[in-house]
Structure formats: structure tokens, C-alpha cells
Design an enzyme around this catalytic site. Structure first.
Site, PDB file in Angstrom:
ATOM      1  N   LYS A  13      40.285  48.750   4.767  1.00 46.96           N
ATOM      2  CA  LYS A  13      39.498  49.949   4.435  1.00 46.96           C
ATOM      3  C   LYS A  13      38.718  50.406   5.653  1.00 46.96           C
ATOM      4  O   LYS A  13      38.492  49.650   6.616  1.00 46.96           O
ATOM      5  CB  LYS A  13      38.548  49.668   3.270  1.00 46.96           C
ATOM      6  CG  LYS A  13      37.489  48.578   3.535  1.00 46.96           C
ATOM      7  CD  LYS A  13      36.253  49.017   4.288  1.00 46.96           C
ATOM      8  CE  LYS A  13      35.266  47.892   4.557  1.00 46.96           C
ATOM      9  NZ  LYS A  13      34.159  48.270   5.482  1.00 46.96           N
ATOM     10  N   GLY A 101      36.444  40.091  11.382  1.00 47.03           N
ATOM     11  CA  GLY A 101      35.235  40.498  12.107  1.00 47.03           C
ATOM     12  C   GLY A 101      35.307  41.922  12.590  1.00 47.03           C
ATOM     13  O   GLY A 101      34.689  42.296  13.580  1.00 47.03           O
ATOM     14  N   ALA A 102      36.075  42.749  11.851  1.00 48.54           N
ATOM     15  CA  ALA A 102      36.406  44.092  12.341  1.00 48.54           C
ATOM     16  C   ALA A 102      35.752  45.208  11.552  1.00 48.54           C
ATOM     17  O   ALA A 102      35.833  46.361  11.949  1.00 48.54           O
ATOM     18  CB  ALA A 102      37.930  44.266  12.305  1.00 48.54           C
ATOM     19  N   GLY A 103      35.110  44.890  10.405  1.00 49.89           N
ATOM     20  CA  GLY A 103      34.569  45.949   9.563  1.00 49.89           C
ATOM     21  C   GLY A 103      35.636  46.661   8.759  1.00 49.89           C
ATOM     22  O   GLY A 103      35.413  47.771   8.262  1.00 49.89           O
ATOM     23  N   LEU A 104      36.810  46.021   8.597  1.00 56.72           N
ATOM     24  CA  LEU A 104      37.936  46.628   7.879  1.00 56.72           C
ATOM     25  C   LEU A 104      38.178  45.983   6.515  1.00 56.72           C
ATOM     26  O   LEU A 104      39.124  46.354   5.821  1.00 56.72           O
ATOM     27  CB  LEU A 104      39.212  46.543   8.729  1.00 56.72           C
ATOM     28  CG  LEU A 104      39.165  47.280  10.067  1.00 56.72           C
ATOM     29  CD1 LEU A 104      40.447  47.032  10.861  1.00 56.72           C
ATOM     30  CD2 LEU A 104      38.961  48.790   9.863  1.00 56.72           C
ATOM     31  N   GLY A 105      37.351  45.020   6.139  1.00 59.82           N
ATOM     32  CA  GLY A 105      37.390  44.471   4.795  1.00 59.82           C
ATOM     33  C   GLY A 105      38.535  43.519   4.507  1.00 59.82           C
ATOM     34  O   GLY A 105      38.859  43.287   3.338  1.00 59.82           O
ATOM     35  N   GLY A 106      39.155  42.946   5.534  1.00 63.02           N
ATOM     36  CA  GLY A 106      40.314  42.086   5.312  1.00 63.02           C
ATOM     37  C   GLY A 106      40.035  40.912   4.390  1.00 63.02           C
ATOM     38  O   GLY A 106      40.772  40.672   3.425  1.00 63.02           O
ATOM     39  N   SER A 108      37.589  40.511   2.223  1.00 60.05           N
ATOM     40  CA  SER A 108      37.250  40.991   0.880  1.00 60.05           C
ATOM     41  C   SER A 108      38.505  41.409   0.121  1.00 60.05           C
ATOM     42  O   SER A 108      38.646  41.150  -1.081  1.00 60.05           O
ATOM     43  CB  SER A 108      36.277  42.175   0.976  1.00 60.05           C
ATOM     44  OG  SER A 108      35.053  41.775   1.541  1.00 60.05           O
ATOM     45  N   SER A 109      39.422  42.058   0.809  1.00 61.33           N
ATOM     46  CA  SER A 109      40.680  42.477   0.193  1.00 61.33           C
ATOM     47  C   SER A 109      41.502  41.265  -0.229  1.00 61.33           C
ATOM     48  O   SER A 109      42.079  41.228  -1.330  1.00 61.33           O
ATOM     49  CB  SER A 109      41.468  43.347   1.171  1.00 61.33           C
ATOM     50  OG  SER A 109      42.635  43.866   0.581  1.00 61.33           O
ATOM     51  N   ASP A 141      32.041  44.119  -0.792  1.00 58.65           N
ATOM     52  CA  ASP A 141      33.216  44.982  -0.691  1.00 58.65           C
ATOM     53  C   ASP A 141      34.350  44.567  -1.624  1.00 58.65           C
ATOM     54  O   ASP A 141      35.301  45.332  -1.812  1.00 58.65           O
ATOM     55  CB  ASP A 141      33.766  44.980   0.746  1.00 58.65           C
ATOM     56  CG  ASP A 141      32.950  45.836   1.704  1.00 58.65           C
ATOM     57  OD1 ASP A 141      32.156  46.670   1.216  1.00 58.65           O
ATOM     58  OD2 ASP A 141      33.107  45.677   2.914  1.00 58.65           O
TER      59      ASP A 141
END
Length: 285
Positions: A13, A101-106, A108-109, A141
Site C-alpha cells: 500500500k 522497513g519501507a512504509g509499504l505495509g508488507g 501488515s499485509s 495497518d
């Protein structure tokens, strides 16, 4: 390992906007954010555990990620076991494509799809509402990824409203070779200040204003990121540029898919080979 009985896609995301409204009594921060799924995803596979004793275990294509009980996949599995009162015995495998650690929600997904997969394989003992509640206990998230839609989120991110979002946005993701701890970014938010010469104001777009309050603390510490955002805004292909979540990914919405491809080529040359650059589409899955 036996062949998978179920494979689920775990989408990444971006946050099209993220406003921090203040600290809540429970220690979390109150948010107003818009979460948008990407066509970039990990794959989570479920295979029947054959070893004795029949216990669940996790493997991962990324050797740098822990696969023990600290991984959100295993935390989600334990939460499902507790909620249903039924032990689970699965070999879980994560094929990682979303950087961490990218802010892309990996992460959480991955957790959300663990809950969804276990519920499916167990004959749907838990309602969607219960899965969302379980997800919110794992991370702010996580509930979003159970909705399969662009969502506005309030509370600490767990109160979700799915949106009619007619756009498919061509996006270039750029992640430097470091991650940023989300708790650190929120902790520093209230005392951080803006850097001179960096655009923090909302960028007005047809799909809504693009702004991220966590840029303020993160940009103060990691000076590469504001420089990258301003470089993206200087490129003719860019419609808007923003950091996603707590970073470290900075992304640009391009004018077109052709422009996105051209911008990615320029970004890779500008940032060097240690930086991850990816062209994706943002919108409804």
C-alpha cells in the site's frame, strides 16, 4: 514440503495522505489517512504440516527476515488459534517482493492474509468483523488489507471506510537502502520541525490532497529523503511526490504510465544501484 493447498496475494500500500491529529490516551496517535493498495504483492502459501509433531512453521524467501514468533505471520496465526480455540498445523511460506522497513505495509499485509487464509481453510469460523478486530490488535495497518479497497482510516488507523476510487494511478516507488522504524517516526512527530526549502504543504490532486505529516520528523533525520522528494517534484513526469507512511519509500504519481517508466529509469540512474525502484499501479485491486 508438500504442494500448497492455498496461495494468497499480499498487496503493498501507499498512503495518499496521512495526517497525525495528536496522541491518544492509549499511547497511539490519532490519524486521518487514505490507504491505497498497489499491484505489488508478496505471496503467502499454506501447505499441510507433515512433520511430527504437527506444528506450524514459517519459511521466507528473504533470509534477512525472522521467521520465528516475532514475525507478524506467526503472531497472526497465534491470534487465530486463540480466537478459535483450535491449534493450527501449517507450513507457511512467504515469497517476499515488498521491501521491509519501507512504509509499504508488507508485514501488515502478510498478517492480514494469514488471518484470511486460516479462516478460509478452517471453514470460516470467524466473521469479517472479528478478523478486522484481530488484525487491529496486531498492527494499525492490518485491518486495511482485509477490505480489498481504497480506504480512509481514522482512529489509530483501524476505523476504515472503503471508498469509490475510480483512478488507477501510475506510481514510481523509490526505497533507499535503509528502513525506518515506525514507532520512532511517531515518537519524534510532536517535537519535529520543517526544513527550509522542502515542500510539506498538501499537493492538490483530483483524487484528493497529498500530504504526509510524518515527513517532518523523518526528513529531519534522513536528509536523503527530502532531497529525493524535491528531485522528483522537479521532474516533468511527476504529478505529485510524497513519502509513504513512515518511510523510507518516497513515491511519485506520474502523469501517465509512459511517464512512470521514463521517471523510473531516471530515478535509478540518479539514486544508484543500492536503491530499489519499482513502477506500480495504485488503486482498486
Amino acid at each position: 514440503m508438500s504442494s500448497p493447498v492455498l496461495q494468497l496475494s499480499c498487496p503493498a500500500k501507499i498512503n495518499l495522505h496521512l495526517r497525525v491529529l495528536g496522541k491518544r490516551e492509549d499511547g497511539f496517535h490519532a490519524l486521518d489517512t487514505r490507504l491505497c493498495p498497489l499491484d505489488l504483492s508478496d505471496t503467502l502459501s499454506f501447505s499441510e504440516a507433515s512433520a511430527t509433531p504437527r506444528i506450524s512453521q514459517l519459511t521466507c524467501s528473504d533470509a534477512s527476515l525472522p521467521t520465528d514468533e516475532t514475525n507478524l505471520v506467526m503472531k497472526a496465526l497465534r491470534a487465530f488459534e486463540k480466537a478459535t480455540g483450535t491449534p493450527q498445523s501449517w507450513n507457511l511460506h512467504l515469497e517476499k517482493r515488498i521491501p521491509h522497513g519501507a512504509g509499504l505495509g508488507g508485514g501488515s499485509s502478510n498478517a492480514a492474509m494469514t488471518l484470511r487464509g486460516l479462516n478460509l481453510l478452517s471453514g470460516h469460523p470467524l466473521s469479517q468483523e472479528t478478523l478486522v478486530t484481530l488484525g487491529s490488535q496486531l498492527g494499525s495497518d492490518v485491518p486495511f488489507f482485509l477490505y480489498d479497497a481504497v480506504c480512509d482510516a481514522t482512529g489509530r488507523g483501524e476505523v476504515l471506510t472503503p471508498l469509490d476510487f475510480p483512478w488507477q494511478l501510475p506510481v514510481v516507488l523509490i526505497k533507499p537502502p535503509f528502513g525506518i522504524p515506525t514507532p520512532w517516526a511517531y515518537k519524534q512527530w510532536s517535537t519535529s520541525t520543517q526544513l527550509h526549502g522542502v515542500l510539506y504543504a498538501p499537493q492538490l490532486c483530483p483524487w484528493g490532497p497529498m500530504v504526509n505529516d510524518l515527513e517532518r520528523p523523518v526528513f529531519e533525520k534522513w536528509s536523503l529523503l527530502p532531497a529525493l522528494k524535491m528531485w522528483l517534484l522537479d521532474q516533468v513526469e511527476t504529478r505529485a511526490a510524497l513519502m509513504s507512511g513512515s518511510g523510507s519509500t518516497v513515491f511519485a504519481v506520474a502523469q501517465s504510465e509512459t511517464d512512470a517508466a521514463a521517471l523510473a529509469t531516471k530515478a535509478a540512474a540518479h539514486c544508484g544501484e543500492t536503491t530499489w525502484v519499482k513502477v506500480v499501479r495504485a488503486g482498486h485491486p
